[in-house]
Design a protein around this motif. Structure first.
Motif, PDB file in Angstrom:
ATOM      1  N   GLU A  28      15.805   6.026  47.621  1.00 39.89           N
ATOM      2  CA  GLU A  28      16.777   6.317  46.574  1.00 39.89           C
ATOM      3  C   GLU A  28      18.165   6.527  47.160  1.00 39.89           C
ATOM      4  O   GLU A  28      18.324   7.147  48.205  1.00 39.89           O
ATOM      5  N   TYR A  29      19.136   5.993  46.472  1.00 42.74           N
ATOM      6  CA  TYR A  29      20.528   6.207  46.817  1.00 42.74           C
ATOM      7  C   TYR A  29      21.036   7.476  46.142  1.00 42.74           C
ATOM      8  O   TYR A  29      20.543   7.859  45.074  1.00 42.74           O
ATOM      9  N   THR A  30      22.034   8.108  46.740  1.00 39.69           N
ATOM     10  CA  THR A  30      22.791   9.092  45.996  1.00 39.69           C
ATOM     11  C   THR A  30      23.646   8.317  44.994  1.00 39.69           C
ATOM     12  O   THR A  30      23.819   7.101  45.129  1.00 39.69           O
ATOM     13  N   LEU A  31      24.182   9.005  44.000  1.00 39.47           N
ATOM     14  CA  LEU A  31      24.904   8.313  42.930  1.00 39.47           C
ATOM     15  C   LEU A  31      26.073   7.500  43.466  1.00 39.47           C
ATOM     16  O   LEU A  31      26.327   6.378  43.009  1.00 39.47           O
ATOM     17  N   ASP A  32      26.788   8.045  44.459  1.00 40.03           N
ATOM     18  CA  ASP A  32      27.950   7.343  45.021  1.00 40.03           C
ATOM     19  C   ASP A  32      27.568   6.352  46.114  1.00 40.03           C
ATOM     20  O   ASP A  32      28.430   5.723  46.724  1.00 40.03           O
ATOM     21  N   ARG A  33      26.272   6.245  46.409  1.00 35.72           N
ATOM     22  CA  ARG A  33      25.725   5.312  47.407  1.00 35.72           C
ATOM     23  C   ARG A  33      26.271   5.552  48.817  1.00 35.72           C
ATOM     24  O   ARG A  33      26.310   4.653  49.641  1.00 35.72           O
ATOM     25  N   LYS A  34      26.649   6.794  49.085  1.00 32.53           N
ATOM     26  CA  LYS A  34      27.094   7.139  50.434  1.00 32.53           C
ATOM     27  C   LYS A  34      25.915   7.514  51.336  1.00 32.53           C
ATOM     28  O   LYS A  34      26.087   7.679  52.544  1.00 32.53           O
ATOM     29  N   LYS A  35      24.758   7.665  50.731  1.00 35.67           N
ATOM     30  CA  LYS A  35      23.566   7.981  51.518  1.00 35.67           C
ATOM     31  C   LYS A  35      22.357   7.311  50.885  1.00 35.67           C
ATOM     32  O   LYS A  35      22.226   7.261  49.656  1.00 35.67           O
ATOM     33  N   LEU A  36      21.486   6.785  51.741  1.00 40.29           N
ATOM     34  CA  LEU A  36      20.238   6.172  51.300  1.00 40.29           C
ATOM     35  C   LEU A  36      19.080   6.951  51.909  1.00 40.29           C
ATOM     36  O   LEU A  36      18.961   7.043  53.131  1.00 40.29           O
ATOM     37  N   LEU A  37      18.258   7.544  51.062  1.00 41.36           N
ATOM     38  CA  LEU A  37      17.112   8.321  51.526  1.00 41.36           C
ATOM     39  C   LEU A  37      15.847   7.495  51.374  1.00 41.36           C
ATOM     40  O   LEU A  37      15.598   6.907  50.312  1.00 41.36           O
TER      41      LEU A  37
END
Length: 264
Positions: free
Chosen positions: A104-113
């Motif tokens: 899953e991405y964070t909403l701003d797509r600055k991190k991908l988990l």
């Protein structure tokens, strides 16, 4: 103190946030900042609590989610299958024995988990480098336990229903063998274990009820009085409130309901 409980997944854990002066109601989507980054979540409850109930300082709600926020979240979710597939391919190339569960991405797509399950510790540094080259963002691989793994994947339980953890359990409770014994459940680990290999969560559901009932009903081998005559308890039906006992005087067997006997 007025707080908002925010839930990020359908059967996920709920977290407290400061609603500030936003006009909120149950079911509305908001954007917040968590330890993972900027995320979108749903307001599931508004309540007043004592400040002493808080473990840490509340983070504020950033804004009520806009249509653009919702579209971005929907798009991010659509990428999950492809990310999982790519991660599986790369982990195979690096000979890593891990089970990729989700991404899953964070909403701003600055991190991908990316979540995975493995038997032991895994050195995934080279895998992270490859993933960073592909997705051009910060990558975080998180190893989860078997219960969380089952919660993420979902399936059908031995009862024939969808897994509780995947449908409504937000936070896992402790389940013990002691609880199974308290309910007179046969201690067969295969029958009382879920798909995750851990004890069934549903063993917890009725444990408090059995504990209360047992305070009122006699235990096995306890001596009770039936019309003033001593009898030994052979079986106890906690749900129906019945007992089976043997009259000590003549060895006859009797079946009794609550009120038909007295405890010594």
């Amino acid at each position: 103190m007025h707080v908002a409980l925010i839930q990020f997944k359908e059967a996920g854990k709920r977290y407290y946030f400061d609603p500030l002066n936003f006009q909120l109601e149950n079911g509305i989507y908001v954007v917040v900042e968590t330890v993972r980054g900027i995320e979108i979540g749903k307001v599931v409850q508004l309540k007043d609590i004592l400040e002493t109930e808080l473990i840490s300082e509340l983070k504020p709600i950033l804004r009520i989610a806009t249509d653009d926020d919702k579209e971005a979240d929907k798009y991010n979710l659509s990428l999950e299958k492809e990310i999982v597939k790519k991660t599986k391919e790369l982990s195979f190339l690096h000979n890593l024995e891990l089970k990729v569960l989700g991404a899953e991405y964070t909403l701003d797509r600055k991190k991908l988990l990316i979540y995975f399950e493995a038997e032991g510790r895994v050195d995934f540094r080279d895998l992270v480098k490859d993933l960073s080259d592909v997705y051009k963002t910060r990558i975080e691989l998180r190893q989860v336990g078997p219960r969380d793994g089952a919660k993420m994947i979902g399936s059908i339980g031995p009862c024939g229903y969808l897994l509780c953890c995947n449908t409504f359990i937000g936070q896992f409770d402790t389940v013990s063998i002691k609880m199974a014994k308290n309910q007179n459940i046969s201690i067969n680990t295969q029958k009382i274990s879920g798909l995750c290999g851990k004890l069934l969560c549903c063993i917890k559901y009725e444990d408090d009820v059995y504990t209360e009932i047992k305070k009122e009903m006699p235990a096995l081998k306890e001596i009770i009085l039936v019309d003033g005559i001593e009898a030994e308890v052979l079986e106890v039906g906690y749900v129906k409130g019945t007992i089976k006992a043997r009259i000590l005087k003549d060895g006859s067997i009797v079946h009794l309901h609550n009120g038909e006997y007295k405890r010594k």
